[in-house]
Design a protein around this motif. Structure first.
Motif, PDB file in Angstrom:
ATOM      1  N   VAL A  81      58.106  61.824  59.029  1.00  0.00           N
ATOM      2  CA  VAL A  81      59.562  61.732  59.261  1.00  0.00           C
ATOM      3  C   VAL A  81      60.464  62.094  58.060  1.00  0.00           C
ATOM      4  CG1 VAL A  81      61.024  59.689  59.820  1.00  0.00           C
ATOM      5  CG2 VAL A  81      59.027  59.635  60.835  1.00  0.00           C
ATOM      6  N   LEU A  82      59.978  61.867  57.115  1.00  0.00           N
ATOM      7  CA  LEU A  82      61.290  62.234  55.923  1.00  0.00           C
ATOM      8  C   LEU A  82      61.166  63.995  55.903  1.00  0.00           C
ATOM      9  CD1 LEU A  82      60.136  59.799  52.793  1.00  0.00           C
ATOM     10  CD2 LEU A  82      62.220  59.721  54.573  1.00  0.00           C
ATOM     11  N   GLY A  83      60.095  64.580  55.987  1.00  0.00           N
ATOM     12  CA  GLY A  83      60.012  65.837  56.153  1.00  0.00           C
ATOM     13  C   GLY A  83      60.909  66.317  57.374  1.00  0.00           C
ATOM     14  N   ALA A  84      60.755  65.747  58.497  1.00  0.00           N
ATOM     15  CA  ALA A  84      61.646  66.036  59.790  1.00  0.00           C
ATOM     16  C   ALA A  84      63.132  65.900  59.578  1.00  0.00           C
ATOM     17  CB  ALA A  84      61.032  65.435  60.848  1.00  0.00           C
ATOM     18  N   LEU A  85      63.479  65.059  58.686  1.00  0.00           N
ATOM     19  CA  LEU A  85      64.813  64.982  58.339  1.00  0.00           C
ATOM     20  C   LEU A  85      65.539  65.670  57.443  1.00  0.00           C
ATOM     21  CD1 LEU A  85      64.896  60.986  58.355  1.00  0.00           C
ATOM     22  CD2 LEU A  85      65.433  62.080  60.249  1.00  0.00           C
ATOM     23  N   ALA A  86      64.713  66.449  56.708  1.00  0.00           N
ATOM     24  CA  ALA A  86      65.302  67.574  55.801  1.00  0.00           C
ATOM     25  C   ALA A  86      66.231  68.252  56.330  1.00  0.00           C
ATOM     26  CB  ALA A  86      64.259  68.087  55.061  1.00  0.00           C
ATOM     27  N   GLY A  87      67.666  68.556  55.713  1.00  0.00           N
ATOM     28  CA  GLY A  87      68.714  69.192  56.353  1.00  0.00           C
ATOM     29  C   GLY A  87      69.559  68.367  57.255  1.00  0.00           C
ATOM     30  N   SER A  88      69.165  67.183  57.593  1.00  0.00           N
ATOM     31  CA  SER A  88      70.127  66.612  58.693  1.00  0.00           C
ATOM     32  C   SER A  88      71.033  65.964  58.011  1.00  0.00           C
ATOM     33  CB  SER A  88      69.041  65.380  59.438  1.00  0.00           C
ATOM     34  OG  SER A  88      68.659  64.375  58.757  1.00  0.00           O
ATOM     35  N   ARG A  89      71.975  65.074  58.677  1.00  0.00           N
ATOM     36  CA  ARG A  89      73.061  64.392  58.263  1.00  0.00           C
ATOM     37  C   ARG A  89      72.734  62.752  57.911  1.00  0.00           C
ATOM     38  NH1 ARG A  89      77.000  62.733  60.526  1.00  0.00           N
ATOM     39  NH2 ARG A  89      76.368  63.037  62.526  1.00  0.00           N
ATOM     40  N   VAL A  90      71.246  62.748  58.146  1.00  0.00           N
ATOM     41  CA  VAL A  90      70.695  61.311  58.098  1.00  0.00           C
ATOM     42  C   VAL A  90      70.322  61.118  56.462  1.00  0.00           C
ATOM     43  CG1 VAL A  90      69.062  59.610  58.483  1.00  0.00           C
ATOM     44  CG2 VAL A  90      69.566  61.409  60.253  1.00  0.00           C
ATOM     45  N   PRO A  91      70.911  60.225  55.472  1.00  0.00           N
ATOM     46  CA  PRO A  91      70.750  59.854  54.216  1.00  0.00           C
ATOM     47  C   PRO A  91      69.375  59.344  54.079  1.00  0.00           C
ATOM     48  CG  PRO A  91      73.064  58.725  54.916  1.00  0.00           C
ATOM     49  CD  PRO A  91      72.073  59.171  55.998  1.00  0.00           C
ATOM     50  N   HIS A  92      68.463  60.005  53.489  1.00  0.00           N
ATOM     51  CA  HIS A  92      67.129  59.857  53.148  1.00  0.00           C
ATOM     52  C   HIS A  92      66.454  60.243  51.812  1.00  0.00           C
ATOM     53  CE1 HIS A  92      66.960  63.660  54.821  1.00  0.00           C
ATOM     54  NE2 HIS A  92      65.555  63.847  54.104  1.00  0.00           N
ATOM     55  N   PRO A  93      65.377  59.615  51.531  1.00  0.00           N
ATOM     56  CA  PRO A  93      64.694  60.448  50.104  1.00  0.00           C
ATOM     57  C   PRO A  93      64.366  61.501  50.588  1.00  0.00           C
ATOM     58  CG  PRO A  93      64.263  57.980  50.573  1.00  0.00           C
ATOM     59  CD  PRO A  93      64.855  58.417  51.762  1.00  0.00           C
ATOM     60  N   GLY A  94      64.395  62.642  49.856  1.00  0.00           N
ATOM     61  CA  GLY A  94      63.828  63.971  49.986  1.00  0.00           C
ATOM     62  C   GLY A  94      62.213  64.043  49.885  1.00  0.00           C
ATOM     63  N   LEU A  95      61.715  64.410  50.930  1.00  0.00           N
ATOM     64  CA  LEU A  95      60.278  64.514  50.675  1.00  0.00           C
ATOM     65  C   LEU A  95      59.781  65.825  49.727  1.00  0.00           C
ATOM     66  CD1 LEU A  95      57.285  63.594  51.636  1.00  0.00           C
ATOM     67  CD2 LEU A  95      57.484  65.219  53.413  1.00  0.00           C
ATOM     68  N   ILE A  96      58.668  65.621  48.876  1.00  0.00           N
ATOM     69  CA  ILE A  96      58.417  66.435  47.958  1.00  0.00           C
ATOM     70  C   ILE A  96      57.296  66.983  48.489  1.00  0.00           C
ATOM     71  CG2 ILE A  96      57.789  67.127  45.743  1.00  0.00           C
ATOM     72  CD1 ILE A  96      59.666  65.063  44.546  1.00  0.00           C
ATOM     73  N   ALA A  97      56.244  66.159  48.637  1.00  0.00           N
ATOM     74  CA  ALA A  97      54.640  66.554  49.224  1.00  0.00           C
ATOM     75  C   ALA A  97      54.117  65.475  49.842  1.00  0.00           C
ATOM     76  CB  ALA A  97      54.121  67.538  48.120  1.00  0.00           C
ATOM     77  N   SER A  98      52.988  65.468  50.386  1.00  0.00           N
ATOM     78  CA  SER A  98      52.336  64.367  50.834  1.00  0.00           C
ATOM     79  C   SER A  98      50.711  64.507  50.615  1.00  0.00           C
ATOM     80  CB  SER A  98      52.423  64.081  52.312  1.00  0.00           C
ATOM     81  OG  SER A  98      52.438  65.189  53.217  1.00  0.00           O
ATOM     82  N   CYS A  99      49.996  63.782  50.516  1.00  0.00           N
ATOM     83  CA  CYS A  99      48.334  63.810  50.452  1.00  0.00           C
ATOM     84  C   CYS A  99      47.776  63.028  51.321  1.00  0.00           C
ATOM     85  CB  CYS A  99      47.933  64.001  48.884  1.00  0.00           C
ATOM     86  SG  CYS A  99      46.284  64.073  48.704  1.00  0.00           S
ATOM     87  N   GLY A 100      46.834  63.350  52.185  1.00  0.00           N
ATOM     88  CA  GLY A 100      46.014  62.486  53.114  1.00  0.00           C
ATOM     89  C   GLY A 100      44.511  62.334  52.426  1.00  0.00           C
ATOM     90  N   ASP A 101      44.245  63.048  51.306  1.00  0.00           N
ATOM     91  CA  ASP A 101      43.138  62.904  50.736  1.00  0.00           C
ATOM     92  C   ASP A 101      43.020  61.654  49.713  1.00  0.00           C
ATOM     93  OD1 ASP A 101      40.580  63.126  49.522  1.00  0.00           O
ATOM     94  OD2 ASP A 101      40.986  65.229  48.752  1.00  0.00           O
TER      95      ASP A 101
END
Length: 354
Positions: A81-101
Motif C-alpha cells: 500500500v505504501l508503495g502504491a501511494l508514492a506520488g499521491s496527495r495522501v500523506p504517508h511514510p515513504g516506502l524504501i524497500a520491503s523483504c519477504g524473506d
C-alpha cells in the motif's frame, strides 16, 4: 517521532544484524554499521525501530516477536500500500524497500522514511497547537482532506489489482466481525457474544439496510486520531500511519470510522483516544460537511456507515474483554472496553433508528 533507545536489537533482527546489513548492501541502502537504534511507538503490536546507516535514517517495521499466523502477510500488504501511494496527495511514510524473506531478521519487514511529526492523542498538544484555536480546527479538516485524497486513488492504476474483493466488501462485514467475536477464547467469566447486548439486533438492521451500490476504492481500515501524525510547523498532516488493515472496499467506511471514533466535547473518543485541549476542533457533522463539499460520493446513507463502524469497533473492544476474562489481558482494561462496546452498540442502533 519519539521513542526510546534500544541497547541491542535481538528482538528486531533475531540476533542476526549482519544479515540485515547484508540485505541492505544488496539493495544499495547506504553502507557501514547500523547504529542509533530507537524503539518507536505505533500500532498495537507490530515492532517499529528507527536507526541510522551512513548518512541516512531508516524506520523498520515488522510483526511482533510472537505474531499471528498472517503477520508476515500483513506486513507485506502494508508495504504494498505504501508503495502504491508514492506520488499521491495522501500523506504517508515513504516506502524504501520491503523483504519477504524471513531468514533475514526472522520475519517479513519493510523499511520506510522517518516521519517528523507528533500524534495528538494521549498527551497535551504542543504549544503552537494548544495556543491556536485555528490550528486545532484545521487538524480535523486536514484528516478529512487525507480521506478525500485517498478516495481519489484508482487501485488498478497504482498496482493494487487484486488487493481485496471490493464488490462483496459490504456484505462480508457483519458476518466477518460476528465470526471474529465467536472465535474469542471462552471462559467462565465471559458471557460470550450474547453479553454484548444489542449486537445481534444492530447486525440484523445493518444487513437489512445495507447499501447495494457503492464506488469501490482504497480504505485505510482504522482511520482515527491515534493513527495520524501532524507536522510541528503547521496544522497539516505529516502522515497517516498504521496501514495494516488497508484493503479495497467502500471508502465511506473510513469516514464512518472517523466519525464513530471522534471525541465528544470532553476530548475523549472511542477506545483510548484523548485530545487536550479539545475546544476549537470541528464537530463530527462539520467533518461530514467538509467531506461532502470535496467528494462526488453520495453521503445520503452515511449514518449506515457510522453504525457499521460502531458495530465493528464494539466487536474489537469486546474481543479485548474476552481476552481479559481468559487471563490474556488486564481485567480492568477489559471491563472498560466492555463498557465502551455496550455504548457503541447503542450508538449504532440510534443511528439507524427510524
Amino acid at each position: 517521532m519519539t521513542g526510546q533507545a534500544v541497547p541491542d536489537f535481538d528482538w528486531l533482527a533475531a540476533a542476526h544484524p549482519r544479515r540485515l546489513s547484508a540485505w541492505m548492501d544488496e539493495h544499495g541502502l547506504e553502507s557501514g554499521p547500523l547504529r542509533g537504534f530507537e524503539r518507536l511507538a505505533g500500532g498495537t503490536q507490530n515492532l517499529i525501530v528507527r536507526f541510522q546507516r551512513g548518512n541516512r535514517s531508516f524506520v523498520l517495521r515488522r510483526p511482533p516477536l510472537y505474531p499471528r499466523p498472517d503477520g508476515d502477510k500483513t506486513i507485506l500488504r502494508e508495504a504494498r500500500v505504501l508503495g502504491a501511494l508514492a506520488g499521491s496527495r495522501v500523506p504517508h511514510p515513504g516506502l524504501i524497500a520491503s523483504c519477504g524473506d524471513t531468514v533475514v531478521i526472522g520475519s517479513a519487514f519493510y523499511l520506510m522514511e522517518p516521519v517528523e511529526g507528533f500524534n495528538p492523542s494521549g498527551k497535551p498538544l504542543p504549544r503552537e497547537y494548544a495556543e491556536n484555536v485555528d490550528w486545532r480546527r484545521r487538524m480535523g479538516f486536514a484528516m478529512v482532506d487525507a480521506l478525500l485524497a485517498l478516495g481519489e486513488i484508482v487501485p488498478e492504476q497504482v498496482g493494487l489489482d487484486g488487493f481485496g474483493k471490493p464488490l462483496t466488501f459490504l456484505e462480508r462485514q457483519v458476518p466477518r466481525w460476528r465470526a471474529h467475536l465467536e472465535a474469542c477464547p471462552s471462559s467462565a467469566a465471559w458471557q460470550g457474544p450474547e453479553g454484548l447486548v444489542g449486537l445481534d439486533e444492530l447486525g440484523r438492521i445493518l444487513e437489512n439496510q445495507r447499501p447495494l451500490v457503492f464506488e469501490p476504492g482504497v480504505l485505510h481500515g482504522d482511520f482515527h486520531l491515534a493513527n495520524v501524525m501532524f507536522r510541528h510547523d503547521c496544522s497539516e498532516l505529516a502522515a497517516v500511519i498504521d496501514w495494516e488493515l488497508a484493503t479495497l472496499g467502500d471508502p465511506l467506511l473510513d469516514l464512518g470510522w472517523l466519525v464513530a471514533t471522534w471525541p465528544d466535547e470532553t476530548g475523549h473518543g472511542a477506545g483510548t483516544i484523548q485530545v487536550s485541549p479539545w475546544d476549537g476542533f470541528p464537530t463530527a457533522q462539520q467533518l461530514l460537511d467538509h467531506y461532502a463539499a470535496g467528494s462526488r460520493r453520495d453521503l445520503s446513507r452515511i449514518d449506515w456507515y457510522i453504525a457499521l463502524a460502531n458495530y465493528k469497533l464494539a466487536v474489537m473492544l469486546e474481543a479485548s474483554h474476552a481476552r481479559s476474562c481468559a487471563g490474556r489481558a488486564p481485567r480492568e482494561i477489559g471491563e472498560r472496553h466492555h463498557a465502551s462496546a455496550l455504548r457503541l452498540v447503542q450508538n449504532g442502533l440510534a443511528k439507524l433508528a427510524t
